[in-house]
Design an enzyme around this catalytic site. Structure first.
Site, PDB file in Angstrom:
ATOM      1  N   GLU A 149      -3.788 -10.423  13.128  1.00 22.19           N
ATOM      2  CA  GLU A 149      -3.171  -9.357  13.919  1.00 22.19           C
ATOM      3  C   GLU A 149      -1.746  -9.775  14.253  1.00 22.19           C
ATOM      4  O   GLU A 149      -1.506 -10.946  14.521  1.00 22.19           O
ATOM      5  CB  GLU A 149      -3.942  -9.167  15.237  1.00 22.19           C
ATOM      6  CG  GLU A 149      -5.413  -8.858  15.041  1.00 22.19           C
ATOM      7  CD  GLU A 149      -6.210  -8.988  16.339  1.00 22.19           C
ATOM      8  OE1 GLU A 149      -5.611  -9.178  17.417  1.00 22.19           O
ATOM      9  OE2 GLU A 149      -7.457  -8.900  16.258  1.00 22.19           O
ATOM     10  N   LYS A 161       1.204 -10.707  16.501  1.00 20.80           N
ATOM     11  CA  LYS A 161       1.219 -11.179  17.886  1.00 20.80           C
ATOM     12  C   LYS A 161       2.364 -10.489  18.600  1.00 20.80           C
ATOM     13  O   LYS A 161       3.528 -10.824  18.411  1.00 20.80           O
ATOM     14  CB  LYS A 161       1.374 -12.694  17.955  1.00 20.80           C
ATOM     15  CG  LYS A 161       1.267 -13.197  19.376  1.00 20.80           C
ATOM     16  CD  LYS A 161       1.083 -14.688  19.443  1.00 20.80           C
ATOM     17  CE  LYS A 161       0.804 -15.156  20.859  1.00 20.80           C
ATOM     18  NZ  LYS A 161       1.841 -14.813  21.816  1.00 20.80           N
ATOM     19  N   ASP A 191       4.893  -9.344  21.441  1.00 16.63           N
ATOM     20  CA  ASP A 191       5.538 -10.091  22.514  1.00 16.63           C
ATOM     21  C   ASP A 191       5.705  -9.180  23.718  1.00 16.63           C
ATOM     22  O   ASP A 191       6.715  -8.513  23.885  1.00 16.63           O
ATOM     23  CB  ASP A 191       6.900 -10.588  22.014  1.00 16.63           C
ATOM     24  CG  ASP A 191       7.361 -11.790  22.801  1.00 16.63           C
ATOM     25  OD1 ASP A 191       6.564 -12.314  23.602  1.00 16.63           O
ATOM     26  OD2 ASP A 191       8.509 -12.198  22.625  1.00 16.63           O
ATOM     27  N   TYR A 244      -0.997  -1.744  22.590  1.00 14.76           N
ATOM     28  CA  TYR A 244      -1.992  -1.923  21.526  1.00 14.76           C
ATOM     29  C   TYR A 244      -3.136  -2.748  22.094  1.00 14.76           C
ATOM     30  O   TYR A 244      -2.901  -3.735  22.793  1.00 14.76           O
ATOM     31  CB  TYR A 244      -1.408  -2.700  20.341  1.00 14.76           C
ATOM     32  CG  TYR A 244      -0.607  -1.853  19.386  1.00 14.76           C
ATOM     33  CD1 TYR A 244      -1.157  -0.719  18.790  1.00 14.76           C
ATOM     34  CD2 TYR A 244       0.705  -2.201  19.057  1.00 14.76           C
ATOM     35  CE1 TYR A 244      -0.415   0.055  17.899  1.00 14.76           C
ATOM     36  CE2 TYR A 244       1.446  -1.435  18.168  1.00 14.76           C
ATOM     37  CZ  TYR A 244       0.875  -0.305  17.595  1.00 14.76           C
ATOM     38  OH  TYR A 244       1.599   0.442  16.720  1.00 14.76           O
ATOM     39  N   LYS A 249       2.914 -19.013  15.147  1.00 12.36           N
ATOM     40  CA  LYS A 249       4.214 -18.501  15.590  1.00 12.36           C
ATOM     41  C   LYS A 249       5.226 -18.502  14.454  1.00 12.36           C
ATOM     42  O   LYS A 249       5.234 -19.405  13.627  1.00 12.36           O
ATOM     43  CB  LYS A 249       4.755 -19.379  16.732  1.00 12.36           C
ATOM     44  CG  LYS A 249       3.911 -19.363  17.996  1.00 12.36           C
ATOM     45  CD  LYS A 249       4.137 -18.073  18.756  1.00 12.36           C
ATOM     46  CE  LYS A 249       3.576 -18.123  20.161  1.00 12.36           C
ATOM     47  NZ  LYS A 249       4.428 -18.769  21.118  1.00 12.36           N
ATOM     48  N   CYS A 296      14.322 -44.498  40.234  1.00 11.48           N
ATOM     49  CA  CYS A 296      14.100 -43.070  40.479  1.00 11.48           C
ATOM     50  C   CYS A 296      15.383 -42.445  41.024  1.00 11.48           C
ATOM     51  O   CYS A 296      15.950 -42.951  41.994  1.00 11.48           O
ATOM     52  CB  CYS A 296      12.958 -42.889  41.479  1.00 11.48           C
ATOM     53  SG  CYS A 296      12.744 -41.192  42.002  1.00 11.48           S
ATOM     54  N   CYS A 326      14.396 -41.525  44.888  1.00 11.49           N
ATOM     55  CA  CYS A 326      14.033 -42.494  45.928  1.00 11.49           C
ATOM     56  C   CYS A 326      14.485 -43.912  45.580  1.00 11.49           C
ATOM     57  O   CYS A 326      14.276 -44.831  46.364  1.00 11.49           O
ATOM     58  CB  CYS A 326      12.526 -42.471  46.173  1.00 11.49           C
ATOM     59  SG  CYS A 326      11.592 -43.197  44.829  1.00 11.49           S
ATOM     60  N   CYS A 358       7.912 -42.390  38.386  1.00 11.39           N
ATOM     61  CA  CYS A 358       8.176 -43.022  39.662  1.00 11.39           C
ATOM     62  C   CYS A 358       6.822 -43.137  40.341  1.00 11.39           C
ATOM     63  O   CYS A 358       6.146 -42.142  40.567  1.00 11.39           O
ATOM     64  CB  CYS A 358       9.118 -42.150  40.494  1.00 11.39           C
ATOM     65  SG  CYS A 358       9.206 -42.694  42.199  1.00 11.39           S
ATOM     66  N   CYS A 377       7.715 -41.055  47.369  1.00 13.87           N
ATOM     67  CA  CYS A 377       8.946 -40.488  46.811  1.00 13.87           C
ATOM     68  C   CYS A 377       9.108 -39.041  47.250  1.00 13.87           C
ATOM     69  O   CYS A 377       8.216 -38.216  47.071  1.00 13.87           O
ATOM     70  CB  CYS A 377       8.918 -40.568  45.283  1.00 13.87           C
ATOM     71  SG  CYS A 377      10.296 -39.697  44.508  1.00 13.87           S
TER      72      CYS A 377
END
Ligand code: IVH
Length: 666
Positions: free
Chosen positions: A114, A116, A118, A223, A313, A407, A410, A425, A430
């Site tokens: 089918e 696809k 969007d 559809y 896709k 990090c 932090c 981290c 944090c």
């Protein structure tokens, strides 16, 4: 049916329905537009004179519903799953291989392919052939009710052409074709409103309108591609089902193909790709489905997507631009994600200025440098990504991207556990992780507390007003009202919104906690299987693995999360504030402590009193305040005193903490 007016009204329904079907679904009208309008005007006139004959499925009832204040939530009776993606012929062959292995079969499997579309997935409920409700997919479990909006889409029948007894839940995609999209954007521009970025956004924006009159003015199409419960239709295959839905008057895409084997699927894909640009509407790939429902049933589903389908896709749309900088974001789980900051560029009609680089291996492997000209791509609804640097375009001033050692929020040293792709981290304190986790808790994906969006959560966190989840339920109205950007009204609203979420559905609550590997679908599986929070808290790894759809990673993560004393303390404090997820599923009488009443005395070794009480309630038991006739079990810890003595005198069952814990897992 004595009244001639009613007689004519029903005749007009039939005529208008038939002509609308020919026009909007079959694309094969047999009367002129003017003639249709005349019949419609006659119906409106008769209904105006006989309002008692206005029926919900009258063609006049598509428009005119009053605007909503907000969208109501709808739970899907059967979750609306998503699809696994494939991007190449190899992915398709691997898909078939998985099927063959799972089904233990060597003969070819038949498929349906089918386009696809969007757009937006919706569910439309018909009861005895009459449309009664429609909702968006939402998170797959809960969506928003859009019945009045869906009614305005002419291609969707208000009454099926053949009555189907009982409930039929039709699923499909609402979308906007290219012509409608251009026309709408012209109107938007003329009215001084921003144009929509693409047809998908236009369709979503048009459907999610509180005022159905606006939806009615938008050129939406639909559809159908299935139903929630194919077995109930009596059809044996997807192809047969689509034929059946077509006969019921629902629009089915006519590029649907039945393929006897995987080679035919490959051909179908090239055919579709060749037609793609002349379709007049956007598709982002082809959905491949195992045709036979008995095979689909055997294949079943993983947490998010069925095993019997693949969304293959089309290759993504690409563009080139400059890589200006790389930002390092700290996620809810401490994961450090490099994000490319790009010179803004249009990729397939959408302006892109940031793109994920996933992790450090990714930018190293791709050999990216700051200042590079890069190829960027966007595939359907997937987040934009950087494909590769255009090395020919280098001028020598490009500089390497350096992964930070600490990090960025932090300054805690970052670590990358062996075998993992992600640097994290690990500082539990944090700020970035904590604010993200808190913002997740109140966000739409969490408890959806109105007024506590990301921005305000960050503000409250920065001010130290919210330090953990529990603080959300202990907010002080006056304090809030005095904050910058707040005020009496918003403070009162937020408090009311918080109050309203004190008994969230269990699945939602679990998803809100942000446990690693526990998204909405897994949370909902846990809810259905265990029924109460307490049972999940005390579930063992083995018990978790018994749940269909829960794997090793999730099970380990759940056990780890709920064995952390900080978690148990937090849950206990939430309970003290009256926050209790609503239990679902297993009725109390199926729970192990049903009919028993407990009292705890003395010092317990592993449980706090609150945890102990939570476990009792969650497993269907009750709590006694004193040693009374109601009491069935006294749990005696160390240094138990008078209560123990009294219970012994009354002949009550006296047990240890260990025995109590064992009773939870009979
Ligand atoms: S089947 C379990 N068929 O794709 C089956 N989905 O990525 C789930 N979609 O949410 C859906 N065209 O919005 C199916 N022919 C088609 C489709 C289709 C578009 C969308 C749908 C779904 C998403 C999953």
């Amino acid at each position: 049916m004595s009244s001639p007016a009613l007689h004519r009204i029903l005749e007009l329904h039939r005529l208008l329905r038939e002509h609308a079907h020919r026009y909007y679904v079959l694309d094969d009208p047999t009367i002129a537009d003017g003639e249709y309008d005349r019949l419609f005007a006659e119906l409106l006139d008769l209904e105006a004179r006989h309002p008692e004959y206005i029926r919900p499925d009258s063609p006049s009832q598509r428009v005119g519903a009053p605007p909503l204040e907000k969208f109501a939530q709808v739970d899907h009776r059967i979750p609306m799953l998503s699809l696994e993606n494939g991007f190449s012929a190899e992915d398709l062959l691997a898909f078939e291989e998985r099927l063959a292995r799972f089904l233990n079969r060597t003969t070819p499997v038949s498929y349906v392919t089918e386009p696809k579309l969007d757009g937006l997935a919706v569910e439309i409920l018909y009861k005895d052939g009459l449309m009664i409700q429609a909702s968006t997919r939402g998170d797959g479990i809960t969506g928003e009710e859009i019945s009045a909006q869906i009614r305005t889409i002419q291609a969707i029948p208000l009454r099926l052409r053949k009555a189907v007894e009982g409930i039929l839940e039709v699923r499909g995609e609402v979308f906007m074709d290219g012509e409608g999209f251009l026309r709408l954007n012209e109107e938007q521009t003329r009215a001084g409103r921003p144009p929509f970025a693409n047809p998908r956004n236009a369709a979503a924006g048009s459907l999610r309108q509180l005022d159905p009159a606006i939806t009615a003015s938008r050129p939406l199409k639909f559809y159908t591609y299935g139903v929630s419960d194919p077995a109930a239709t009596g059809c044996a295959t997807q192809f047969e089902l689509l034929g059946h839905l077509r006969e019921l008057g629902l629009p089915v895409n006519d590029l649907v193909r039945r393929c006897a084997n995987i080679q035919e699927v490959l051909t179908s894909f090239s055919d579709l790709q060749a037609q793609r640009l002349s379709l007049g509407y956007e598709i982002d790939g082809m959905v491949v489905k195992v045709d036979a429902f008995d095979l689909q049933d055997r294949l079943g589903a993983k947490a998010r997507a069925p095993r019997w389908a693949l969304a293959w896709k089309f290759p993504a749309t690409q563009a080139t631009t400059k890589l200006l900088d790389v930002e390092f974001q700290v996620g809810r789980t401490g994961a450090i994600t490099p994000v490319a900051i790009l010179s803004p560029v249009s990729v397939g009609g959408v302006i892109v200025s940031r793109a994920t680089l996933h992790n450090q291996d990714e930018f190293r492997r791709k050999g990216l440098r700051l200042g590079d000209t890069v190829l960027v791509q966007r595939a359907g609804d997937v987040i934009p990504e950087v494909v590769k640097p255009i090395t020919e375009a280098r001028n020598g001033r490009e500089t390497p991207i350096v992964m930070p050692e600490r990090c960025p929020v932090c300054a805690h040293p970052l670590d990358r556990p062996d075998g993992e792709a992600v640097t994290r981290c690990f500082n539990p304190l944090c700020q970035a992780q904590r604010t993200r986790a808190l913002a997740h808790f109140t966000s739409k994906a969490g408890l959806d507390i109105e007024g506590l969006g990301k921005k305000f959560m960050e503000q409250l966190f920065d001010l130290g007003i919210i330090k953990d989840l529990v603080d959300i339920f202990a907010l002080d109205r006056e304090k809030l009202a005095r904050l910058e950007g707040w005020g009496e009204k918003s403070a009162a609203n937020v408090l009311a919104a918080v109050e309203a979420k004190k008994h969230p559905a269990l699945g939602r609550f679990l998803a809100a906690l942000g446990i690693r590997f526990v998204g909405e679908v897994t949370a909902s599986l846990l809810e259905d299987h265990f029924g109460t929070l307490a049972r999940i808290v005390s579930a063992t790894r083995e018990e978790l693995l018994e749940v269909d759809g829960i794997g090793e990673q999730a099970a380990a993560s759940i056990v780890e999360y709920f064995s952390d004393p900080a978690t148990l303390d937090m849950l206990a404090r939430l309970q003290r504030l009256g926050v209790e997820p609503a239990a679902k599923g297993s009725p109390a009488k199926d729970l192990p402590l049903f009919g028993l009443t407990f009292l705890f005395t003395g010092t317990l070794k592993t449980l706090s009193r609150d945890e102990a009480k939570m476990l009792v309630k969650g497993h269907g038991g009750q709590i006694a305040q004193t040693v009374s006739s109601k009491l069935t079990h006294l749990v005696a810890g160390e240094k138990a005193g008078s209560k123990l003595k009294k219970a012994a005198e009354l002949g009550k069952t006296i047990i240890s903490e260990e025995t109590f814990l064992r009773m939870l897992h009979p």
